[in-house]
Design an enzyme around this catalytic site. Sequence first.
Site, mmCIF file in Angstrom:
data_model
loop_
_atom_site.group_PDB
_atom_site.id
_atom_site.type_symbol
_atom_site.label_atom_id
_atom_site.label_comp_id
_atom_site.label_asym_id
_atom_site.label_seq_id
_atom_site.Cartn_x
_atom_site.Cartn_y
_atom_site.Cartn_z
ATOM 1 N N TYR A 109 24.511 -2.782 -22.369
ATOM 2 C CA TYR A 109 25.460 -3.687 -23.368
ATOM 3 C C TYR A 109 25.937 -3.052 -24.518
ATOM 4 O O TYR A 109 24.931 -2.514 -25.321
ATOM 5 C CB TYR A 109 24.767 -4.959 -23.424
ATOM 6 N N ASP A 119 24.702 4.297 -28.906
ATOM 7 C CA ASP A 119 24.710 2.996 -29.433
ATOM 8 C C ASP A 119 23.393 2.447 -29.785
ATOM 9 O O ASP A 119 22.390 2.139 -29.147
ATOM 10 C CB ASP A 119 25.205 2.078 -28.277
ATOM 11 N N LYS A 168 22.974 -5.021 -36.119
ATOM 12 C CA LYS A 168 21.777 -5.678 -36.459
ATOM 13 C C LYS A 168 21.042 -5.364 -37.588
ATOM 14 O O LYS A 168 21.384 -6.100 -38.623
ATOM 15 C CB LYS A 168 21.038 -5.685 -34.992
HETATM 16 C C1 LIG Z 1 23.898 -6.385 -29.913
HETATM 17 C C2 LIG Z 1 24.393 -5.217 -29.435
HETATM 18 C C3 LIG Z 1 25.946 -4.915 -29.480
HETATM 19 C C4 LIG Z 1 26.800 -5.850 -30.158
HETATM 20 O O1 LIG Z 1 26.628 -6.376 -31.166
HETATM 21 P P1 LIG Z 1 27.349 -7.806 -31.825
HETATM 22 O O2 LIG Z 1 27.063 -7.962 -33.205
HETATM 23 O O3 LIG Z 1 26.684 -8.752 -30.974
HETATM 24 O O4 LIG Z 1 28.812 -7.551 -31.543
HETATM 25 C C5 LIG Z 1 26.252 -3.763 -29.341
HETATM 26 N N1 LIG Z 1 25.455 -2.722 -28.759
HETATM 27 C C6 LIG Z 1 24.152 -3.111 -28.669
HETATM 28 C C7 LIG Z 1 23.121 -1.916 -27.893
HETATM 29 C C8 LIG Z 1 23.557 -4.307 -28.860
HETATM 30 O O5 LIG Z 1 22.058 -4.515 -28.795
#
Ligand SMILES: *Cc1c(COP(=O)(O)O)cnc(C)c1O
Length: 427
Positions: A144, A239, A267
């Site tokens: 994701y 990511d 995060k």
């Molecule tokens: C949480 C997450 C996202 C998206 O971040 P948001 O702040 O919710 O838009 C993208 N990539 C990874 C790996 C994530 O865990």
Amino acid sequence: MGTKKSQSLLREATKLIPGGVNSPVRAFSAVGSKPLFIKKASGARVTDADNNTYIDYVGSWGPMIVGHANPKVGAALKRAIDRGTSYGAPTESEITLAKMVIEAMPAMEMVRFVSSGTEATMSAIRLARGVTGRDRILKFEGCYHGHADSLLVKAGSGAATLGMPSSPGVPKSLAKETYNAIYNDLGSVEKIFKKDPKGISCIIVEGIPGNMGVVPPVEGFMKGLKKICKKYGALLIVDEVMSGFRLCYGGAHQTYDIVPDLVCLGKVIGGGLPVGAFGGRASIMKQLSPTGPVYQAGTLSGNPIAMTAGIETLKILAKRGQYKKLFKLTDALTSGIAEIAARRSVESCVVKRGSMFTLFFTAEPPQNFTEVCKADLKKFAKYFRRMLSHGIYIAPSAFEASFMSLAHTDKDIAKTLEAVDKSFTRL
Ligand SMILES: *Cc1c(COP(=O)(O)O)cnc(C)c1O
């Protein structure tokens, strides 16, 4: 535990907000339950509207690594708020956080801040497309990367939880530009590149996949991706929105000894405020506006309050021994769960990396999304509801990671293990 107030708030919220929530996994629908409305949090604990208190392993889905309402972070935020909350102009705090992030991540020579992880990955992909002049991207089933159109194709997290491998509203023409490969299967990646050697701008992959539950890369997988990217002239985007500063003071990619072309963060670097970031080699980053032609912008990007939360969080994490402490707590909990599972003959495995972990109700640790999907979801839902009733708050989905924070204590772990023991009885 009474949840009357939460339930009445949910009824009210549902009239105003679709599903009563502003992000779908919060709805608890995958576990046949109703969400709790949280009114406050402190350290490792959250308190709901009915005054029930829980030991929290969601940590706002990852950011709260130094604990809720951390006094140092809070004091700095209060001072920052008194200086005004947004100016739409550059501030020194952006330099401070940029320096901290760049020093922690050698792959980043330059960074740009945005307001969410979604924005970070979306912008990194635009940049990769811009500099390579190629439209297509390759991602992995179950990974994701936020909810941008190109990325909502066989995605994990809420998209997996809700059984929506894709989403209406994502144009077919755009979805066509996204290839999905099988995680931990280099052959599946090579096959796609062979078919389209000059069309793929980038591979995007999670530092440690956590959005289908924690599914670490097998030995050589990340190095293999880097090699394929090099061979075909594509960029490698790691990511690390979830994994950044979770496994070490830096990115998970550093533990694989690879240098990505671009890294995405979010995060933890926002310490509970809306922050995302993407960065990489200066030659690539300078292609962004205003120095280059690839457009990217944000009214509240680099917001001084958000920067402050990030700076103070990283300052705490940079202190000696913090990761050791996090890992010790995580080890104690995960090995305790495994021991109870064995004793109670509950078919499951706990997969852990750094301070993130997932309890899978599968026979073997899954290596890709197909294997993750074999998990016993009914069993998970039952386990989740029991844990909640024993005062333990974990993510309301079998496809998510749990997070340890510096505010958790040995006592919390012992209490959590007691709850696991009770929850595993005749599960
Ligand atoms: C949480 C997450 C996202 C998206 O971040 P948001 O702040 O919710 O838009 C993208 N990539 C990874 C790996 C994530 O865990």
